[in-house]
Design an enzyme around this catalytic site. Structure first.
Site, short mmCIF file in Angstrom:
data_model
loop_
_atom_site.label_atom_id
_atom_site.label_comp_id
_atom_site.label_asym_id
_atom_site.label_seq_id
_atom_site.Cartn_x
_atom_site.Cartn_y
_atom_site.Cartn_z
N LYS A 19 0.83 -1.21 0.00
CA LYS A 19 0.00 0.00 0.00
C LYS A 19 0.86 1.26 0.00
CE LYS A 19 -4.09 -2.09 2.02
NZ LYS A 19 -4.85 -2.34 3.24
N LYS A 79 -5.94 -11.54 -6.69
CA LYS A 79 -6.93 -11.76 -5.63
C LYS A 79 -8.06 -10.75 -5.80
CE LYS A 79 -6.54 -9.66 -1.72
NZ LYS A 79 -6.20 -9.09 -0.41
N LYS A 101 -11.13 -4.77 -3.55
CA LYS A 101 -11.80 -3.51 -3.89
C LYS A 101 -10.85 -2.58 -4.64
CE LYS A 101 -14.00 -4.01 0.51
NZ LYS A 101 -14.05 -3.63 1.90
P1 TYM Z 1 -10.98 -6.23 4.60
O1 TYM Z 1 -12.05 -5.24 4.84
O2 TYM Z 1 -9.98 -5.96 3.54
O3 TYM Z 1 -11.62 -7.65 4.26
C1 TYM Z 1 -12.56 -8.26 5.12
C2 TYM Z 1 -12.34 -9.76 5.16
O4 TYM Z 1 -12.44 -10.33 3.86
C3 TYM Z 1 -11.29 -11.13 3.58
N1 TYM Z 1 -10.99 -11.08 2.15
C4 TYM Z 1 -10.84 -12.15 1.36
N2 TYM Z 1 -10.90 -13.46 1.62
C5 TYM Z 1 -10.70 -14.33 0.57
N3 TYM Z 1 -10.45 -13.91 -0.69
C6 TYM Z 1 -10.38 -12.59 -1.01
N4 TYM Z 1 -10.16 -12.20 -2.26
C7 TYM Z 1 -10.57 -11.64 0.04
N5 TYM Z 1 -10.57 -10.27 0.11
C8 TYM Z 1 -10.83 -9.95 1.40
C9 TYM Z 1 -10.18 -10.50 4.41
O5 TYM Z 1 -9.12 -11.43 4.65
C10 TYM Z 1 -10.92 -10.13 5.67
O6 TYM Z 1 -11.03 -11.25 6.53
N6 TYM Z 1 -7.53 -5.75 8.18
C11 TYM Z 1 -8.85 -6.27 7.92
C12 TYM Z 1 -9.94 -5.67 8.78
C13 TYM Z 1 -9.74 -5.81 10.26
C14 TYM Z 1 -9.84 -7.02 11.00
C15 TYM Z 1 -9.65 -6.63 12.37
C16 TYM Z 1 -10.04 -8.33 10.65
C17 TYM Z 1 -9.52 -4.81 11.13
N7 TYM Z 1 -9.47 -5.30 12.42
C18 TYM Z 1 -9.68 -7.58 13.39
C19 TYM Z 1 -10.06 -9.27 11.69
C20 TYM Z 1 -9.89 -8.90 13.04
C21 TYM Z 1 -9.20 -5.94 6.48
O7 TYM Z 1 -8.62 -5.08 5.87
O8 TYM Z 1 -10.25 -6.60 5.98
#
Ligand code: TYM
Length: 341
Positions: free
Chosen positions: A118, A198, A201
């Protein structure tokens, strides 16, 4: 799932929720929520969204936060059973994050691959992007959660969370469990509709769970398939094909094993027909979610009530844990008499 006592996961309110989020994380949250009830915590991480300049707009953030809650409820999270809340509604998240920031070596943070990826894309890198995984560790440890359902892209952040817990326990005494990531073995890393990276967004290769069926069909229709199938009569190898992969997520296993795979290999079905069958399977799963979302849009107060109930339950866990931390790290508590110790 044996031994799990409390699970927590989070999602950023940075736009529409896609099938990668849904298959990688949300479906597991829902299953765990059915088993654990209020001990399953799900948070919309609005403070994390502030680190994403492409998606963050102060005028849009409240709407996106609300929509993320609505989409998760529509997908099957029942806010009366589980604890669904907005991260910033429980201010202890940022407070604990600061405590962890003071204890985390910079080197550990610079090593995070998500930070490196990023940061490369930005001219001026905000410190918050570097601290992002520390706030994530606070989200999890504030509730002493032992299990975190996530996609594969979050494994490194979870490893850091365990290190933060270990270091804190060593320095200040046993306080936090070392939480484990829980992957959906069927879909740890859902590929994007471009068939290259992957689903994400930021790459614009998503299919939204609330996307119009006609738009979903258009994306499937133009998606790449096995390059060996140039003509309808060319036999294909399904395991090389993005459409086959999506079938494994949405179609009944018998249909995949008994129809899709053999018919692709002997050129019995063409790619367009195969895509139509996928579209039908997808809409069987997404259709009811979209109907529930439309109902919730007509009754938005139901979402607000769910979030308020969630906030109360989350705060009831977070407040005493934060007080335990304040005492352990040696802050003078209001009204305490340090000269007597
Ligand atoms: P975020 O908002 O990017 O994504 C939310 C969840 O979706 C999963 N994910 C995927 N899984 C499989 N294939 C994909 N292509 C894919 N894209 C997204 C992500 O792994 C995630 O589980 N850092 C985290 C948010 C967060 C969080 C937390 C998660 C903040 N605090 C505490 C768990 C516990 C994030 O950016 O998710």
């Amino acid at each position: 799932m044996a031994g799990m006592k409390r699970v927590l996961s989070g999602i950023q309110p940075t736009g529409e929720i896609h099938i990668g989020n849904y298959l990688g994380a949300i479906k597991q949250w829902i299953e765990l929520g059915e088993k654990l009830g209020r001990e399953a915590l799900f948070t919309i991480v609005d403070y994390h969204a502030l680190t994403n300049p492409a998606a963050y707009d102060p005028a849009l953030l409240p709407k996106r936060t609300f929509e993320a809650a609505l989409a998760n409820i529509a997908a099957g999270l029942d806010p009366e059973r589980v604890t669904l809340f907005v991260q910033s509604h429980v201010p202890e998240h940022t407070e604990l994050s600061w405590v962890f920031t003071t204890q985390t070596p910079l080197g550990d943070l610079f090593r995070m691959t998500q930070f490196k990826d990023k940061a490369k894309k930005q001219k001026s890198v905000p410190a918050g992007l570097l601290m992002y995984p520390v706030l994530q560790a606070a989200d999890i440890l504030l509730y002493k959660a032992d299990t975190v359902p996530v996609g594969e892209d979050q494994l490194q952040h979870l490893e850091l969370t365990r290190e933060i817990a270990r270091r804190f326990n060593r320095t200040f005494g046993e306080t936090f469990p070392e939480p484990k990531a829980l992957l959906n073995p069927k879909a740890p890393r859902v590929p994007g509709i471009d068939g290259k990276a992957k689903m994400s967004k930021s790459l614009g290769n998503t299919i939204g769970i609330l996307e119009e069926p006609s738009s979903i069909w258009e994306k499937l229709r133009t998606a790449p398939t096995d390059p060996a199938r140039v003509k309808r009569s060319d036999p294909g190898e399904p395991t090389r094909c993005l459409i086959w992969r999506y079938h494994t997520y949405f179609s009944p296993p018998e249909l995949v094993k008994e129809v899709i795979e053999p018919e692709c290999r002997r050129a019995g079905i063409g790619c367009v027909e195969c895509k139509r069958m996928l579209f039908d399977s997808m809409m069987k799963e997404l259709g009811p979610i979209q109907e529930r979302a439309a109902e919730l849009k007509a009754h938005p107060e139901r979402v607000l009530e769910g979030l308020e109930e969630g906030r109360k339950r989350a705060a009831a866990i977070a407040e005493p844990v934060m007080e335990e931390v304040r005492e352990k790290i040696g802050l003078m508590r209001p009204g305490s008499r340090p000269w007597e110790d």
